[in-house]
Design a protein around this motif. Structure first.
Motif, PDB file in Angstrom:
ATOM      1  N   SER A   1       0.782  -1.202   0.014  1.00 20.21           N
ATOM      2  CA  SER A   1       0.064  -0.077  -0.071  1.00 20.21           C
ATOM      3  C   SER A   1       0.963   1.379  -0.022  1.00 20.21           C
ATOM      4  N   ALA A   2       2.138   1.037  -0.445  1.00 18.66           N
ATOM      5  CA  ALA A   2       3.222   2.327  -0.273  1.00 18.66           C
ATOM      6  C   ALA A   2       3.919   2.252  -1.703  1.00 18.66           C
ATOM      7  N   HIS A   3       4.162   3.382  -2.161  1.00 15.03           N
ATOM      8  CA  HIS A   3       5.209   3.343  -3.173  1.00 15.03           C
ATOM      9  C   HIS A   3       6.645   3.498  -2.899  1.00 15.03           C
ATOM     10  N   LEU A   4       7.627   2.802  -3.700  1.00 14.86           N
ATOM     11  CA  LEU A   4       9.342   3.025  -3.617  1.00 14.86           C
ATOM     12  C   LEU A   4       9.604   3.166  -5.026  1.00 14.86           C
ATOM     13  N   LEU A   5      10.332   4.224  -4.968  1.00 14.19           N
ATOM     14  CA  LEU A   5      10.760   4.810  -6.264  1.00 14.19           C
ATOM     15  C   LEU A   5      12.169   4.442  -6.408  1.00 14.19           C
TER      16      LEU A   5
ATOM     17  N   MET B   1      13.767   0.896   1.557  1.00 18.65           N
ATOM     18  CA  MET B   1      12.556   0.675   2.479  1.00 18.65           C
ATOM     19  C   MET B   1      12.617  -0.762   3.290  1.00 18.65           C
ATOM     20  N   PRO B   2      12.447  -0.863   4.556  1.00 21.08           N
ATOM     21  CA  PRO B   2      12.507  -1.912   5.315  1.00 21.08           C
ATOM     22  C   PRO B   2      11.510  -2.663   4.991  1.00 21.08           C
ATOM     23  N   LEU B   3      11.408  -4.020   4.973  1.00 15.92           N
ATOM     24  CA  LEU B   3      10.044  -4.617   4.658  1.00 15.92           C
ATOM     25  C   LEU B   3      10.276  -5.922   6.033  1.00 15.92           C
ATOM     26  N   ARG B   4       9.002  -6.441   6.327  1.00 16.84           N
ATOM     27  CA  ARG B   4       8.878  -7.432   7.223  1.00 16.84           C
ATOM     28  C   ARG B   4       8.206  -8.855   6.368  1.00 16.84           C
TER      29      ARG B   4
ATOM     30  N   ALA C   1       9.598  -6.970  -8.172  1.00 17.42           N
ATOM     31  CA  ALA C   1       9.022  -5.620  -8.329  1.00 17.42           C
ATOM     32  C   ALA C   1       8.128  -5.562  -6.865  1.00 17.42           C
ATOM     33  N   LEU C   2       8.163  -4.163  -6.359  1.00 15.07           N
ATOM     34  CA  LEU C   2       7.010  -3.543  -5.587  1.00 15.07           C
ATOM     35  C   LEU C   2       6.210  -2.907  -6.350  1.00 15.07           C
ATOM     36  N   CYS C   3       4.786  -3.237  -6.073  1.00 13.64           N
ATOM     37  CA  CYS C   3       3.688  -2.792  -6.883  1.00 13.64           C
ATOM     38  C   CYS C   3       2.806  -2.153  -5.882  1.00 13.64           C
TER      39      CYS C   3
ATOM     40  N   TRP D   1      15.677  12.635  -7.370  1.00 15.68           N
ATOM     41  CA  TRP D   1      15.822  12.027  -5.906  1.00 15.68           C
ATOM     42  C   TRP D   1      14.758  12.588  -5.103  1.00 15.68           C
ATOM     43  N   VAL D   2      14.964  14.163  -5.044  1.00 15.97           N
ATOM     44  CA  VAL D   2      13.848  15.073  -4.138  1.00 15.97           C
ATOM     45  C   VAL D   2      12.667  14.621  -4.606  1.00 15.97           C
ATOM     46  N   ALA D   3      12.100  14.704  -5.960  1.00 15.22           N
ATOM     47  CA  ALA D   3      11.005  14.498  -6.372  1.00 15.22           C
ATOM     48  C   ALA D   3      10.421  13.080  -5.920  1.00 15.22           C
ATOM     49  N   GLN D   4      11.081  11.914  -6.184  1.00 13.84           N
ATOM     50  CA  GLN D   4      10.748  10.578  -5.834  1.00 13.84           C
ATOM     51  C   GLN D   4      10.484  10.378  -4.328  1.00 13.84           C
ATOM     52  N   ARG D   5      11.509  10.949  -3.572  1.00  9.99           N
ATOM     53  CA  ARG D   5      11.106  10.735  -2.104  1.00  9.99           C
ATOM     54  C   ARG D   5       9.902  11.581  -1.456  1.00  9.99           C
ATOM     55  N   TRP D   6       9.354  12.618  -2.110  1.00 13.58           N
ATOM     56  CA  TRP D   6       8.259  13.216  -1.928  1.00 13.58           C
ATOM     57  C   TRP D   6       7.222  12.359  -2.287  1.00 13.58           C
ATOM     58  N   LEU D   7       7.404  11.836  -3.571  1.00 11.83           N
ATOM     59  CA  LEU D   7       6.141  10.994  -4.206  1.00 11.83           C
ATOM     60  C   LEU D   7       5.792   9.830  -3.288  1.00 11.83           C
ATOM     61  N   GLU D   8       7.026   9.276  -2.839  1.00 12.27           N
ATOM     62  CA  GLU D   8       6.825   8.141  -1.753  1.00 12.27           C
ATOM     63  C   GLU D   8       6.154   8.496  -0.558  1.00 12.27           C
TER      64      GLU D   8
END
Length: 188
Positions: free
Chosen positions: A9-13, A18-21, A40-42, A148-155
């Motif tokens: 339910s989250a984006h990673l670009l 991102m840490p995952l469990r 692929a993270l979807c 990088w700045v745009a992609q972190r904000w979109l996340e």
């Protein structure tokens, strides 16, 4: 290229961390088989009634950069976004793990953050200061890299997922930077 698909339910670009469990057997298998290609993270599409296809078409190919056993005994995996991909076709294994044929999308053209958009980096620095665990994922943030700045904000920004998908599918970061500047200026 064929990749396992991990719906979230989250984006990673690209460039994101991102840490995952990981606890479900199908995703433990995905991690074990990830290899050099990764997976692929979807982003989950809650509007899609077909459970097999309930993912938006633009995803991010990720690679595993760290893993550990968490205090609760689950597998902790840290991934980093490599490139945007378009899901062309998908299928499901008997254990429920979905895989797909994906096509890499061209990277956004690289350029420095224009001076007029420097407030975007400054506001992101403030987010990092407020969330030190998130900031710790990035040892040397490239504050002047517009992508990088745009992609972190979109996340991290809570904008509608369908709108994020349109921005992610774009051939460059102009629309994302324009929207981000409008949103951040309106809120400050």
């Amino acid at each position: 290229m064929q990749l396992a698909l991990f719906p979230l339910s989250a984006h990673l670009l690209p460039g994101g961390i991102m840490p995952l469990r990981i606890f479900e057997p199908r995703y433990q298998r995905m991690i074990a088989q990830a290899g050099d290609l990764g997976f692929a993270l979807c982003m989950v599409d809650p509007r899609q009634p077909d459970a097999l296809r309930n993912m938006f078409p633009v995803a991010t190919r990720v690679t595993i950069i760290d893993f550990d056993t968490l205090p609760d005994g689950l597998l902790g995996v840290t991934v980093q976004g490599i490139e945007r991909v378009q899901i062309e076709d998908l299928w499901q294994a008997p254990d429920g793990l979905r895989s797909g044929e994906v096509t890499p999308l061209p990277a956004w053209p690289a350029h420095p953050l224009p001076p007029a958009q420097q407030p975007l980096a400054d506001a992101l620095r403030a987010v990092f200061a407020d969330y030190p665990d998130y900031a710790a994922l990035y040892q040397q943030p490239p504050w002047q890299d517009a992508n990088w700045v745009a992609q972190r904000w979109l996340e991290v920004l809570p904008i509608p997922v369908a709108q994020k998908q349109l921005l992610l599918a774009a051939s460059d970061n102009r629309a994302a930077l324009t929207l981000l500047q409008r949103v951040l200026v309106a809120n400050h």
